[in-house]
Design a protein around this motif. Sequence first.
Motif, PDB file in Angstrom:
ATOM      1  N   SER A  91      54.744  16.617  24.115  1.00 34.17           N
ATOM      2  CA  SER A  91      53.904  17.904  23.319  1.00 34.17           C
ATOM      3  C   SER A  91      53.511  18.678  25.004  1.00 34.17           C
ATOM      4  N   ARG A  92      53.028  18.231  25.950  1.00 35.82           N
ATOM      5  CA  ARG A  92      52.918  18.900  26.853  1.00 35.82           C
ATOM      6  C   ARG A  92      53.361  20.422  27.852  1.00 35.82           C
ATOM      7  N   SER A  93      55.303  20.001  27.352  1.00 33.07           N
ATOM      8  CA  SER A  93      55.740  21.114  28.061  1.00 33.07           C
ATOM      9  C   SER A  93      55.519  22.221  25.980  1.00 33.07           C
ATOM     10  N   ASP A  94      55.705  21.675  25.081  1.00 34.34           N
ATOM     11  CA  ASP A  94      55.680  21.934  23.751  1.00 34.34           C
ATOM     12  C   ASP A  94      54.335  23.386  23.666  1.00 34.34           C
ATOM     13  N   HIS A  95      53.449  22.800  24.116  1.00 37.28           N
ATOM     14  CA  HIS A  95      52.126  23.341  23.664  1.00 37.28           C
ATOM     15  C   HIS A  95      52.077  24.418  25.131  1.00 37.28           C
ATOM     16  N   LEU A  96      52.117  24.727  25.914  1.00 34.03           N
ATOM     17  CA  LEU A  96      52.804  25.115  27.145  1.00 34.03           C
ATOM     18  C   LEU A  96      53.790  26.304  26.187  1.00 34.03           C
ATOM     19  N   LEU A  97      54.594  26.135  25.758  1.00 32.52           N
ATOM     20  CA  LEU A  97      55.899  26.915  26.226  1.00 32.52           C
ATOM     21  C   LEU A  97      55.160  27.953  24.364  1.00 32.52           C
ATOM     22  N   LEU A  98      54.444  27.161  23.678  1.00 32.03           N
ATOM     23  CA  LEU A  98      53.546  28.629  22.341  1.00 32.03           C
ATOM     24  C   LEU A  98      53.273  29.305  23.492  1.00 32.03           C
ATOM     25  N   GLN A  99      51.889  28.786  24.667  1.00 30.71           N
ATOM     26  CA  GLN A  99      51.170  29.448  25.195  1.00 30.71           C
ATOM     27  C   GLN A  99      51.791  30.883  25.873  1.00 30.71           C
ATOM     28  N   LEU A 100      53.063  30.484  26.488  1.00 32.43           N
ATOM     29  CA  LEU A 100      54.156  30.944  27.043  1.00 32.43           C
ATOM     30  C   LEU A 100      54.657  32.397  25.667  1.00 32.43           C
ATOM     31  N   ALA A 101      55.256  31.739  24.846  1.00 30.08           N
ATOM     32  CA  ALA A 101      55.524  32.656  23.527  1.00 30.08           C
ATOM     33  C   ALA A 101      54.531  34.197  23.062  1.00 30.08           C
ATOM     34  N   GLN A 102      53.376  33.539  22.923  1.00 31.55           N
ATOM     35  CA  GLN A 102      52.381  34.363  22.627  1.00 31.55           C
ATOM     36  C   GLN A 102      51.856  35.368  24.085  1.00 31.55           C
ATOM     37  N   ALA A 103      52.521  34.933  25.730  1.00 33.72           N
ATOM     38  CA  ALA A 103      52.244  35.603  26.064  1.00 33.72           C
ATOM     39  C   ALA A 103      53.047  37.083  26.207  1.00 33.72           C
ATOM     40  N   ILE A 104      54.441  36.685  25.460  1.00 34.43           N
ATOM     41  CA  ILE A 104      55.578  37.334  25.565  1.00 34.43           C
ATOM     42  C   ILE A 104      55.113  38.520  24.385  1.00 34.43           C
ATOM     43  N   TRP A 105      54.334  38.063  23.004  1.00 33.49           N
ATOM     44  CA  TRP A 105      53.698  38.543  22.333  1.00 33.49           C
ATOM     45  C   TRP A 105      52.938  40.048  22.888  1.00 33.49           C
ATOM     46  N   ARG A 106      52.261  38.873  23.590  1.00 34.33           N
ATOM     47  CA  ARG A 106      50.847  40.857  23.611  1.00 34.33           C
ATOM     48  C   ARG A 106      51.630  41.208  24.829  1.00 34.33           C
ATOM     49  N   CYS A 107      52.328  41.036  25.569  1.00 33.51           N
ATOM     50  CA  CYS A 107      53.426  42.433  26.418  1.00 33.51           C
ATOM     51  C   CYS A 107      53.706  43.428  26.467  1.00 33.51           C
ATOM     52  N   PRO A 108      53.367  44.268  26.498  1.00 29.75           N
ATOM     53  CA  PRO A 108      53.582  46.440  25.968  1.00 29.75           C
ATOM     54  C   PRO A 108      54.752  45.941  25.837  1.00 29.75           C
ATOM     55  N   GLN A 109      54.948  46.981  24.817  1.00 31.91           N
ATOM     56  CA  GLN A 109      56.677  47.540  24.017  1.00 31.91           C
ATOM     57  C   GLN A 109      57.357  47.348  25.567  1.00 31.91           C
ATOM     58  N   LYS A 110      57.094  48.412  26.585  1.00 32.29           N
ATOM     59  CA  LYS A 110      57.757  48.241  27.215  1.00 32.29           C
ATOM     60  C   LYS A 110      58.308  46.971  27.863  1.00 32.29           C
ATOM     61  N   GLU A 111      57.145  46.416  28.237  1.00 30.45           N
ATOM     62  CA  GLU A 111      57.627  45.140  29.386  1.00 30.45           C
ATOM     63  C   GLU A 111      58.995  44.474  27.718  1.00 30.45           C
ATOM     64  N   LYS A 112      58.584  44.755  26.641  1.00 33.65           N
ATOM     65  CA  LYS A 112      59.229  43.711  25.897  1.00 33.65           C
ATOM     66  C   LYS A 112      60.478  44.453  25.659  1.00 33.65           C
ATOM     67  N   GLN A 113      60.725  45.186  26.519  1.00 31.43           N
ATOM     68  CA  GLN A 113      62.348  46.325  26.371  1.00 31.43           C
ATOM     69  C   GLN A 113      62.470  45.642  27.526  1.00 31.43           C
ATOM     70  N   LEU A 114      62.175  45.684  28.421  1.00 29.73           N
ATOM     71  CA  LEU A 114      62.557  45.436  29.571  1.00 29.73           C
ATOM     72  C   LEU A 114      63.223  43.279  29.771  1.00 29.73           C
ATOM     73  N   LEU A 115      62.150  42.982  29.037  1.00 33.01           N
ATOM     74  CA  LEU A 115      62.226  41.238  28.705  1.00 33.01           C
ATOM     75  C   LEU A 115      63.950  41.319  28.267  1.00 33.01           C
ATOM     76  N   GLU A 116      63.858  42.034  26.903  1.00 31.27           N
ATOM     77  CA  GLU A 116      65.489  42.499  26.036  1.00 31.27           C
ATOM     78  C   GLU A 116      66.379  42.664  26.829  1.00 31.27           C
ATOM     79  N   SER A 117      66.221  42.942  28.013  1.00 27.91           N
ATOM     80  CA  SER A 117      67.582  43.635  28.935  1.00 27.91           C
ATOM     81  C   SER A 117      67.758  42.636  30.083  1.00 27.91           C
ATOM     82  N   LEU A 118      66.714  42.059  30.216  1.00 23.69           N
ATOM     83  CA  LEU A 118      66.877  40.926  30.817  1.00 23.69           C
ATOM     84  C   LEU A 118      67.611  39.544  30.450  1.00 23.69           C
ATOM     85  N   TRP A 119      66.868  39.216  28.497  1.00 25.14           N
ATOM     86  CA  TRP A 119      67.611  38.295  27.831  1.00 25.14           C
ATOM     87  C   TRP A 119      69.378  38.309  28.110  1.00 25.14           C
TER      88      TRP A 119
END
Length: 974
Positions: free
Chosen positions: A493-521
């Motif tokens: 449960s602890r890890s899952d809660h933090l993964l949710l927060q991490l996903a939310q942080a990804i959500w809130r990234c500006p579009q330019k950073e999202k595109q950079l992250l997609e390139s890294l993925w």
Amino acid sequence: MPRTEVGTRADLPHPSPLPSEAFLLFPKAVGYHPSLSKEDPGTIRQVSCKQGCLAIVKADRTVIVYGRAEDGGCQGSLKRIKLNKGAKVDLLDGEASHLLILSSEGKLSEHSIASRGVHSKPRLLKELGDKRIVQIACGDHHSLALSKGGELFAWGQNDYGQVAAGWEINLIKEPQLVQELEGIPLAKIAAGSAHSIALSVFGTVYSWGKNAFGQLGLGDTEDRCSPTIVKALEHEKTAFVSCGGEHTAVLSKDGLVCTFGDGSCGQLGHNSRRNELLPRLVAELFGARVSQVACGRSHTLVYIADLGEIYSFGSGAEGQLGEGEKCDRLIPLPIGRKFSRVGNTSEELIKIIAGENQSIVLLLKEKNSYTNLNRMIARVEEEKTDKWISNSDPNCWHTMKQDIKLIFSSAACINGSFVEKRAKHFRTSLEVAAVDMSAVLLFHEKISTKPKVFTVVINALKNLLQSVLYFPGSPEALRVFLIVPILLRREDSRSDHLLLQLAQAIWRCPQKEKQLLESLWANLEIAFFKDLVSIYQRLASAKLSSVIESTRCSEKTLQDVDFIWPLYVLRMLYELLSHAVNYFSVSFQSIRELTTFPFIFEMEVKVILFQAECCALRLMANSGMASELLVRRQHLVQDTWQCLRNANTDDQALRVLFVGEAGIDDGGPCQEFFTIISRELCAPAEQVFRHFEESHLIWFSHQVPAQKDIYFLIGKLFGKALYNLKIAPFPFPLALFKKMANIQPTLEDLKELSPVVGSMLQAVLDEDYEDVIENMMLDFTITEEHDGSIVDVELKENGANVPVTKYNRKEYVDAYVNYMFSTSVEKQFGDFVRGFKKGCPNETWKMFLPAELRVVLLGLTKYDWEQLEKNAKYHNYERSDETIEDFWAVFHALPEEKKKNFLSFLTGTDCIPAQGMERFTFTIADLGKEDPDLWYPVASTCYRVLYLPRYSNRDVLQNMLLVALENYEKFGLS
């Protein structure tokens, strides 16, 4: 002049080595206090020389400042500096006016050079709190400090933007965080006269401040008030940076030197006095492997360990270039002495220092005397990890725990960890993340078996993810999104809660950073990409199951749940590799993928997913802002059309305000608005729709209305209702929703719209006798009313002359149905769909089957009043209270229409949401009024709350309820 070898003049022979001299100063120590010449080089830990003074850190960690004599004097000053409470000095650097002194505990102090007193004490910079500083750098009037946790602080004069505080503030008195570099693991900081340089672990160079001479290396002379990537150095494997007064030098991992900025004294080494706006390789050093570079005010030193020589270039007016002439050098030349390791001892080291107008050479015999001064930010290292895991010394656990907390609560420290050991990490870019994912996985496997260590890591990550993560447009700041999911891949449960927060942080990234992250993925190894997908897929499935279960039992809204974040990440991953869908099973919960597989989930789940996507679009577009619709009840249609025509944005939530009525729309007024306007637009007097008496359904008029955009506006209104999950009870047939799904309506749909016509056509299809069909005297025409006249419209070319027979009757019926639903209303329907898509920017509505979409938009009219009573909740009432007993007795005795009026009174519509009466809940609360004149029941349409007065008389309660229902019809619902 031909060059025989690197920077060597053929007419200048090499002087013999001078190993006995361990401290060389150019020019010689003239004008300083006599004690300087008596300093034992073996006791010197560090030297800093800036503008007329020379500061020495002794081996006992004390500081002596030697000032040069002025106005022709022959003896300079001497000052001893001690830190408070016996703290020992680890590092220092100086500006024109003061020194920065760093203690061995990482505490930073300032000391004014101009202050009098032989034993004056520096001021501790308490503004830095408990931050442990590892590096410092001073410009003329500004300072930089790098913490062990990866934070860069700056303060001082900001006339040119050198403190990265914007253009509005000229002076920053206290250290403040350089936010633009948050999350980036820095390896080295440097400061020039009025410019600043930072180097990341991955070799990225950032510059800001004064740029009049091109010293920022950005190709122009414009000053910068925020760190800017020096793109010309992106792939140069930069390993070290140094700043002069108005010039900059960088050293690559391969030993190459580039310089840029002011070249007026030849300090760039390019055999000219020209300024360089971009980094330029010092050609005279090509072929040699430079191991050190140091910039003075207007001169530069380099050390080539393989040759045992120090080269200098630039201003030589004070003799700072070494023994020989006092003139400028435009190319690197030896200082006049040769240095080599005596006895080939690896412990002997050379350190070069360039000051204002001085050059210093230290011959160090202790490896730890200078090599540990350039300390790094905290990072995960194999040796550290082994100590954490083994915990062999329990007495050291507190220190280890603090180290773990520091690293994993800092994005910069995490990003600086697990770095590819090969030189590959010096080219971190869109194509290369430079993360050793195998090392991350190995680290996770180690700590996951040690609950004590794992708990500290989890708690530290919790602190990190609770903060607002700010990431500049650089791929090296986004490595945390690759590393942390692997650290949290363990199912708990602890890890899952933090993964949710991490996903939310990804959500809130500006579009330019999202595109950079997609390139890294996209450039991850397949195994790690699949692992990433698996982690978020597991999390999304678990959260989705939990949400569905909870929303089945309550009226919990999606704004209160967080399962949309992993769904969003999965959608990004799915779109990234949409060409490789074999990586994903049918259970992959990407919202966009559901539009391709609408049969996977039940309708209520689709409603939840659709609402989640709507929330996501609103957050991405405007952080939750709402679009207001201001309307008058007496002119509702006209005001609505005006607002819709003038609307600039359609991806916001809708808020409806009725003119002259108090209250804030939290859902109720909006629903009331759609109920009323649907009723008004569907009124025959409006002449917008064609009405079918037998079915009580409507369809588009075959005639073009006076308002050319009327169907576009209605479609937009209909789309807004769906986007806001409100019921808009336009009595459309199923055929409309089939057409929206690109499904052709059939005779069954015509039967629903017009039972009489549908039955007639069915009779034609069912007739067995040819002569009976002939006696019907049908042809391929249809009779319609156009502009008050009755006309025949041909269903096919020359249709009036084509009789219907037993052999072509199917063609006739199909043509009739096609004309009714398509041909005759082609423009009207096209305008409607165009408007609908404008009003509902969330395209995942396509996952609904036509019958489901109709229910979602029009609601249900199948009532179960007993179920309504079972679902009721109570506030300040008990189910057994007399008032509640009386209410339900009165309610069940009401006529059916009054019961439906009650729903409208309570919610703004008499239709039931798509989830059905089983999910429809409301609350009965105590009205809390003592005045009998205020005893009428009150409803909150926003929150489905009915406020009842406490009565003992059932008849009075019945009368009051009926009055309330009548008033709602007369005065509205709000």
